[in-house]
Design a protein around this motif. Structure first.
Motif, PDB file in Angstrom:
ATOM      1  N   LEU A 169       0.818  -1.205   0.000  1.00 44.93           N
ATOM      2  CA  LEU A 169       0.000   0.000   0.000  1.00 44.93           C
ATOM      3  C   LEU A 169       0.852   1.255   0.000  1.00 44.93           C
ATOM      4  O   LEU A 169       0.421   2.301  -0.453  1.00 44.93           O
ATOM      5  N   ALA A 170       2.057   1.158   0.546  1.00 44.19           N
ATOM      6  CA  ALA A 170       2.869   2.356   0.720  1.00 44.19           C
ATOM      7  C   ALA A 170       3.624   2.724  -0.558  1.00 44.19           C
ATOM      8  O   ALA A 170       3.990   3.872  -0.743  1.00 44.19           O
ATOM      9  N   LEU A 171       3.848   1.770  -1.437  1.00 41.94           N
ATOM     10  CA  LEU A 171       4.528   2.078  -2.695  1.00 41.94           C
ATOM     11  C   LEU A 171       3.496   2.427  -3.765  1.00 41.94           C
ATOM     12  O   LEU A 171       2.387   1.907  -3.756  1.00 41.94           O
ATOM     13  N   ASP A 172       3.893   3.298  -4.681  1.00 41.46           N
ATOM     14  CA  ASP A 172       2.982   3.713  -5.747  1.00 41.46           C
ATOM     15  C   ASP A 172       2.982   2.647  -6.848  1.00 41.46           C
ATOM     16  O   ASP A 172       4.035   2.342  -7.406  1.00 41.46           O
ATOM     17  N   PRO A 173       1.803   2.083  -7.175  1.00 39.96           N
ATOM     18  CA  PRO A 173       1.786   0.973  -8.136  1.00 39.96           C
ATOM     19  C   PRO A 173       2.117   1.364  -9.565  1.00 39.96           C
ATOM     20  O   PRO A 173       2.440   0.500 -10.370  1.00 39.96           O
ATOM     21  N   VAL A 174       2.024   2.659  -9.918  1.00 39.76           N
ATOM     22  CA  VAL A 174       2.200   3.020 -11.327  1.00 39.76           C
ATOM     23  C   VAL A 174       3.601   3.522 -11.670  1.00 39.76           C
ATOM     24  O   VAL A 174       3.860   3.908 -12.797  1.00 39.76           O
ATOM     25  N   TYR A 175       4.505   3.553 -10.699  1.00 37.47           N
ATOM     26  CA  TYR A 175       5.889   3.921 -10.997  1.00 37.47           C
ATOM     27  C   TYR A 175       6.816   2.767 -10.659  1.00 37.47           C
ATOM     28  O   TYR A 175       6.544   2.014  -9.734  1.00 37.47           O
ATOM     29  N   THR A 176       7.915   2.652 -11.386  1.00 36.27           N
ATOM     30  CA  THR A 176       8.887   1.616 -11.059  1.00 36.27           C
ATOM     31  C   THR A 176       9.540   1.973  -9.719  1.00 36.27           C
ATOM     32  O   THR A 176       9.532   3.129  -9.295  1.00 36.27           O
ATOM     33  N   VAL A 177      10.088   0.972  -9.054  1.00 32.96           N
ATOM     34  CA  VAL A 177      10.673   1.250  -7.746  1.00 32.96           C
ATOM     35  C   VAL A 177      11.890   2.170  -7.895  1.00 32.96           C
ATOM     36  O   VAL A 177      12.127   3.028  -7.043  1.00 32.96           O
TER      37      VAL A 177
END
Lengths: 325, 352
Positions: A101-109
């Protein structure tokens, strides 16, 4: 003053709405530079609210905050605008329980880590990408150059939590807040992440406040433990002191409930009842209704801290002057 | 804990096979879930959730099942009470095979389940009393409401105060007590507890464990206790079954496994427990990486990708569950313990 990285004095947090919740009641806490403190408590004890207050993440309209919070000498309550933005993520960063939930799903890490570095350190894109690469290596992600181009959903749970840690540490914060970062992970992955955090703390020398409900986890990562109950700290000391010489009846109950070394079939010495609902400010010791040692004096007023030594305190009127054994 | 001197719940299914007959026998249980994808929703792959699982549960004993997420422990539980339909394998309850002599309806009289999420497993629109009495009413057991009240009192919730309340008015610990009462209302002989105490706070967890131990003695219940918490499993179980990627890797008496884990995976699982000793903290993690995806499990021994004793034979041939020569009833599926496996270190004490 600046020797203390975190200095919280008489913090009180109330949530208003259809009903009022007294989430934090007169909490004082300090953390030195480079120290790791575990905030140990059960659900509703106020440990996560304490972290969110430190990052100013509580909804301003519904929460009433009193008291003083200083991080590295800065009054956190007075921050706003640009100063607050660079404080969050630059000075202090946070690792959450659910990295999905904390990472943005639409950008690469890679892009997410680079963005943070560019924003806080003012680096150019190529430099930021190489910082991201370096961070992925430091959190021991295999083939980091390939992983930079992965999206969060392409990573396993343990890997995502490593990325989350890399992101949180990319700007070299002085203070890392970790909110149950291993609770959602499997046992064999949990221990990897705990040891990783311990190593990175040593390497970077930042202060860490680690929120957990699991005593075993606290023992693995922290040098100090503060036990919370119903929005207050009830006992604080070094990890060694808390584990080997717990003084508050609640701490003792929690240690017994861990079932470590308990004989099979032996009756568990369970703490009766359930934590209070926090709908009223405490008028006595919040633990008194469940405490085997409680008397009328415990209900008459909120117990003050008894200092048992330097930075060793217990909020209990019935505390033994001598260690139990 | 002998099965002969037990008091059963009123209306329990009669004991058919006698004390020597295992209450539950599972043979070669298998369940694959299709994963659909692509434009036409074609079947793309299979999640091998449970693959060839066999075990038995004696009357009056508690079997603990441990393993990490995706190892198939919850799927196994759901297959046992028919919540998920099995692909292959046999489930034999007290000597009667499911699908043959035993109908699913009868099976559910005999086997009940308590789930991890105490809130999601109760109907929010039914009062506590109705929730507990519901199953008994459907099965035509006599006096469902009286049953519900007696069981509420037994699990420590005063029926005069709680009978007319709704699930959202209760705490997590109280709701889990209700779920236990509801399971017992069907007078089951086997109760499957799937992470039933995992979501509770530690202090409340201890209370519920005490209650489960009391009820087991009082009603002569048999438990299958699924958990990821080894300390809890050790406390409540007689035997432990360890699963990894849909397969049983080790099974045996609690004390035998606690003192000497035979499978390298079990060993790692035990080493991954936090130490609880500040002077002697864990130094190196026992395993690196996450468990592999059950969609495409490794060939041969499924653990070989993470095992430090893995050899070429482990990559090609799946090991069989074999009994340890020194400890009867203690089985492990590892080439290290099979002298005929061809593993260069087979039969030697490499794990120390």
């Amino acid at each position: 003053m600046t020797e203390k990285l975190v200095d919280i004095r008489n913090l009180t947090v109330r949530f208003k709405g259809a009903r009022t919740v007294y989430a934090i009641n007169d909490l004082s806490l300090s953390l030195k530079q480079g120290e790791t403190l575990a905030l140990l408590g059960e659900s509703g004890s106020g440990k996560s609210v304490t972290l969110k207050t430190l990052l100013r993440l509580l909804p301003p309209r519904r929460s009433e905050i009193e008291g003083e919070i200083r991080v590295n000498g800065t009054d956190v309550q007075a921050l706003s605008g640009k100063a607050l933005q660079s404080y969050r993520g630059g000075e202090v960063s946070m690792v959450f329980q659910d990295p999905g939930l904390a990472l943005d799903p639409v950008y690469t890490v890679g892009a997410q880590i680079a963005e943070a570095v560019m924003r806080h350190k003012g680096l150019r894109k190529e430099e930021a990408i190489s910082t991201a690469f370096d961070m992925l290596q430091r959190v021991h992600i295999p083939s980091p150059e390939r992983r930079l181009r992965n999206y969060p959903h392409e990573l396993s749970g343990g890997m995502r939590q490593r990325v989350m840690i890399a992101l949180a540490l990319a700007c070299r914060p002085r203070l890392l807040l970790a909110d149950e970062p291993t609770t959602a992970l499997d046992a064999t992955v949990q221990i990897q992440i705990l040891l990783l955090l311990r190593d990175l703390q040593r390497e970077f020398g930042m202060g860490v406040i680690f929120v957990t409900h699991d005593i075993g986890v606290a023992v693995e990562v922290s040098e100090r433990i503060a036990v919370m109950y119903a929005g207050r700290i009830v006992e604080e000391g070094t990890t060694h002191e808390i584990i080997n010489d717990p003084r508050h009846p609640y701490t003792r109950g929690l240690l017994a409930a861990n079932l470590h070394d308990i004989a099979r079939g032996e009756r568990l010495n369970a703490i009766p009842g359930a934590p209070p609902a926090l709908e009223e400010p405490p008028s006595g010791c919040s633990f008194a209704p469940r405490c085997p040692m409680a008397g009328p004096v415990c209900r008459a007023g909120v117990p003050d801290f008894v200092n048992l030594g330097p930075r060793r305190r217990v909020a209990c009127l019935r505390v033994d002057p001598v260690p139990a054994e | 804990m002998s099965a002969t001197e037990t008091v059963t719940l009123p209306g329990s299914l009669a004991d058919k096979g006698g004390p020597a007959q295992a209450l539950l026998i599972v043979k070669d249980l298998r369940k694959y879930f299709p994963v659909r994808g692509g434009i036409f929703g074609r079947r793309q792959a299979m999640v091998q959730a449970v693959d060839g699982v066999s075990f038995s549960v004696e009357k009056g004993e508690t079997l603990g099942i441990v393993g990490e997420s995706g190892c198939g422990k919850s799927t196994t539980a759901r297959l046992l009470i028919g919540l998920t339909e099995k692909d292959a394998g046999e489930i034999i309850f007290d000597g009667q095979g499911l699908g043959g002599e035993l109908s699913p309806r009868e099976l559910r009289r005999g086997v009940q389940m308590v789930f991890q999420d105490s809130y999601a497993s109760l109907n929010p629109r039914l009062t506590i009393e109705d929730s507990i009495a519901f199953g008994a009413r459907v099965q035509g057991l006599d006096d469902p409401v009286g049953r519900a009240h007696r069981l509420m009192a037994r699990v420590g919730l005063d029926p005069t105060r709680f009978a007319q309340r709704y699930p959202h008015e209760l705490s997590g610990g109280q709701r889990q007590r209700i779920n236990i009462a509801r399971a017992l209302a069907m007078s089951p002989r086997l109760v499957i507890l799937d992470e039933a105490v995992s979501a509770l706070d530690k202090s409340v967890e201890a209370q519920v464990l005490n209650l489960l131990v009391d009820l087991r003695g009082e009603f002569g219940l048999t438990y299958i206790f699924i958990s990821h918490d080894l300390n809890v499993v050790r406390y409540i179980s007689d035997r432990i079954l360890v699963m990894y990627l849909g397969e049983v890797v080790e099974v045996g008496p609690v004390d035998a496994i606690w003192s000497a884990q035979a499978h390298p995976y079990t060993r790692s699982l035990f080493s991954a427990m936090p130490s609880m000793d500040p002077d002697n903290r864990t130094k190196t993690p026992p395993l690196s990486g996450d468990p592999p995806n059950p969609i495409d499990p490794p060939e041969g021994c499924r653990f070989h990708t993470r095992c430090r004793f893995a050899d070429s034979v482990c990559k090609t041939r799946a090991p069989k569950l074999l009994e340890m020569p020194q400890t009867p009833g203690h089985l492990a599926a590892c080439h290290l313990h099979d002298p005929a496996s061809g593993h260069p270190k087979a039969g030697t004490e490499v794990m120390g």
